[in-house]
Design an enzyme around this catalytic site. Structure first.
Site, PDB file in Angstrom:
ATOM      1  N   ASN A   2       0.871  -1.179   0.000  1.00  0.00           N
ATOM      2  CA  ASN A   2       0.000   0.000   0.000  1.00  0.00           C
ATOM      3  C   ASN A   2       0.908   1.229   0.000  1.00  0.00           C
ATOM      4  O   ASN A   2       1.502   1.558   1.016  1.00  0.00           O
ATOM      5  CB  ASN A   2      -0.891  -0.016   1.253  1.00  0.00           C
ATOM      6  CG  ASN A   2      -1.686   1.277   1.395  1.00  0.00           C
ATOM      7  OD1 ASN A   2      -1.848   2.022   0.424  1.00  0.00           O
ATOM      8  ND2 ASN A   2      -2.173   1.546   2.599  1.00  0.00           N
ATOM      9  N   LYS A   6       0.181   4.339  -0.305  1.00  0.00           N
ATOM     10  CA  LYS A   6      -0.395   5.591   0.214  1.00  0.00           C
ATOM     11  C   LYS A   6      -0.121   6.733  -0.773  1.00  0.00           C
ATOM     12  O   LYS A   6      -0.126   6.497  -1.969  1.00  0.00           O
ATOM     13  CB  LYS A   6       0.154   5.881   1.615  1.00  0.00           C
ATOM     14  CG  LYS A   6       0.069   4.654   2.516  1.00  0.00           C
ATOM     15  CD  LYS A   6       0.323   4.952   3.954  1.00  0.00           C
ATOM     16  CE  LYS A   6       0.378   3.640   4.724  1.00  0.00           C
ATOM     17  NZ  LYS A   6       0.135   3.779   6.120  1.00  0.00           N
ATOM     18  N   HIS A  34      -9.523   1.410   4.755  1.00  0.00           N
ATOM     19  CA  HIS A  34      -8.251   1.576   5.472  1.00  0.00           C
ATOM     20  C   HIS A  34      -8.468   2.520   6.654  1.00  0.00           C
ATOM     21  O   HIS A  34      -9.248   3.474   6.555  1.00  0.00           O
ATOM     22  CB  HIS A  34      -7.199   2.135   4.515  1.00  0.00           C
ATOM     23  CG  HIS A  34      -5.809   2.090   5.080  1.00  0.00           C
ATOM     24  ND1 HIS A  34      -5.360   3.019   5.972  1.00  0.00           N
ATOM     25  CD2 HIS A  34      -4.806   1.205   4.902  1.00  0.00           C
ATOM     26  CE1 HIS A  34      -4.103   2.710   6.315  1.00  0.00           C
ATOM     27  NE2 HIS A  34      -3.749   1.622   5.684  1.00  0.00           N
ATOM     28  N   GLU A  65      -6.791   4.884   7.781  1.00  0.00           N
ATOM     29  CA  GLU A  65      -6.534   6.305   7.497  1.00  0.00           C
ATOM     30  C   GLU A  65      -7.766   6.939   6.860  1.00  0.00           C
ATOM     31  O   GLU A  65      -8.079   8.106   7.112  1.00  0.00           O
ATOM     32  CB  GLU A  65      -5.296   6.445   6.601  1.00  0.00           C
ATOM     33  CG  GLU A  65      -4.018   6.221   7.402  1.00  0.00           C
ATOM     34  CD  GLU A  65      -2.832   5.733   6.602  1.00  0.00           C
ATOM     35  OE1 GLU A  65      -2.851   5.810   5.368  1.00  0.00           O
ATOM     36  OE2 GLU A  65      -1.871   5.243   7.236  1.00  0.00           O
ATOM     37  N   GLU A  74      -5.878  -4.968  10.218  1.00  0.00           N
ATOM     38  CA  GLU A  74      -4.851  -3.960  10.442  1.00  0.00           C
ATOM     39  C   GLU A  74      -5.124  -3.235  11.760  1.00  0.00           C
ATOM     40  O   GLU A  74      -5.861  -2.237  11.775  1.00  0.00           O
ATOM     41  CB  GLU A  74      -4.844  -2.950   9.300  1.00  0.00           C
ATOM     42  CG  GLU A  74      -4.470  -3.534   7.964  1.00  0.00           C
ATOM     43  CD  GLU A  74      -3.725  -2.513   7.105  1.00  0.00           C
ATOM     44  OE1 GLU A  74      -2.601  -2.813   6.694  1.00  0.00           O
ATOM     45  OE2 GLU A  74      -4.250  -1.416   6.889  1.00  0.00           O
ATOM     46  N   GLY A 114       2.264   1.848  10.854  1.00  0.00           N
ATOM     47  CA  GLY A 114       3.280   2.903  10.804  1.00  0.00           C
ATOM     48  C   GLY A 114       3.961   3.176  12.123  1.00  0.00           C
ATOM     49  O   GLY A 114       4.665   4.183  12.256  1.00  0.00           O
ATOM     50  N   SER A 139       3.103  -2.598  10.364  1.00  0.00           N
ATOM     51  CA  SER A 139       4.541  -2.718  10.634  1.00  0.00           C
ATOM     52  C   SER A 139       5.133  -4.070  10.229  1.00  0.00           C
ATOM     53  O   SER A 139       5.999  -4.598  10.922  1.00  0.00           O
ATOM     54  CB  SER A 139       4.828  -2.400  12.106  1.00  0.00           C
ATOM     55  OG  SER A 139       4.486  -1.056  12.382  1.00  0.00           O
TER      56      SER A 139
HETATM   57  C1  PEP Z   1      -0.837   0.219   5.965  1.00  0.00           C
HETATM   58  O1  PEP Z   1      -0.897   1.437   5.890  1.00  0.00           O
HETATM   59  O2  PEP Z   1      -1.708  -0.478   5.408  1.00  0.00           O
HETATM   60  C2  PEP Z   1       0.254  -0.393   6.722  1.00  0.00           C
HETATM   61  C3  PEP Z   1       0.149  -1.635   7.063  1.00  0.00           C
HETATM   62  O3  PEP Z   1       1.318   0.425   7.030  1.00  0.00           O
HETATM   63  P1  PEP Z   1       2.731  -0.014   7.709  1.00  0.00           P
HETATM   64  O4  PEP Z   1       3.150  -1.322   7.069  1.00  0.00           O
HETATM   65  O5  PEP Z   1       3.659   1.097   7.381  1.00  0.00           O
HETATM   66  O6  PEP Z   1       2.475  -0.185   9.164  1.00  0.00           O
END
Ligand code: PEP
Length: 248
Positions: free
Chosen positions: A10, A12, A95, A97, A166, A172, A212
């Protein structure tokens, strides 16, 4: 049951069209014979270029969002048909976000899911609890609500979509869920799915972990029986780390 595994990047709001082409071109030979399917959710403006570069390779290009209406006066939005036409084959919906920053609720997310499915875009539906909710022992309540509401109206025998767990506290932050915590949640999500889709059908739906994921933790996550892959944010922006995750 053995399910197809997926590693989905992803991106972003990172990478221009030409950067996406360079990335796909460099990544393609590295993942040509990888076991997981390799998906990249790129910015809207990079879909066409990335999809053209990915043609005939083991990389599938998709989007990070879609509008719930077929078309109309929705300045700045994009439809499922437009995404398909640009070369997207899948779309991330819900997501955290988008839920948090853009205030998307479960019923809006559900309408997007149905619209994407109608247009033959594979849906990657994200669910996840915040740290507060986990501390208050509300994880199962939050996840079952997000999953049930997000998938409302999806036919019982339709299993061609992906769920991504998630946890918001892991996105992040550098703090991934332990494989045990992720497995516990994934098996709970499969129970919830089996209530709508029957046990047999729920067993076919891939559930990915996201938050992460790094080259260092992918193997232990993938050892878990209900973890069918990963949704990767930060580590998908770099060829070396993404390749290590795909070919873990
Ligand atoms: C994401 O934004 O879907 C995500 C998993 O981010 P990260 O791997 O950076 O934690």
């Amino acid at each position: 049951m053995s399910r197809q595994s997926y590693i989905i990047g992803n991106w972003k709001m990172y990478k221009t069209g030409s950067e996406a082409v360079q990335f796909v071109t460099e990544l393609a030979p590295l993942v040509a014979s990888s076991n997981p399917h390799v998906y990249l959710a790129v910015p809207f403006s990079s879909i066409y270029q990335a999809a053209t570069a990915a043609e005939k390779h083991h990389i599938v290009i998709g989007a990070q969002n879609v509008h719930d209406e077929k078309e109309g006066a929705f300045t700045g939005e994009i439809s499922a048909l437009m995404l398909k036409d640009a070369g997207a084959e899948f779309v991330i919906i819900g997501h955290s976000e988008r839920r948090k920053i853009f205030k998307e609720d479960d019923s809006f997310i559900n309408r997007k899911v149905l619209q994407a499915m109608k247009n033959d875009l594979k849906v990657v539906l994200c669910v996840g609890e915040t740290l507060e909710e986990r501390k208050q022992h509300k994880t199962e309540e939050v996840l079952s609500k997000q999953l049930e509401k997000g998938l409302k109206g999806v036919p019982k025998d339709y299993t061609d979509f992906i769920v991504a767990y998630e946890p918001v506290w892991a996105i992040g932050t550098g703090i991934a869920a332990t494989p045990e915590i992720a497995q516990e949640v994934h098996s709970f999500l499969r129970v919830i799915l089996s209530e709508q889709f029957s046990k047999n059908n729920a067993a076919k739906i891939p559930i990915l972990y996201g938050g992460s994921v790094k080259p260092e933790n992918i193997s232990s996550l993938m050892e878990q029986s209900d973890i069918d892959g990963a949704l990767v944010g930060g580590a998908s922006l770099n060829i070396e780390s993404f390749n290590k995750i795909v070919n873990f």
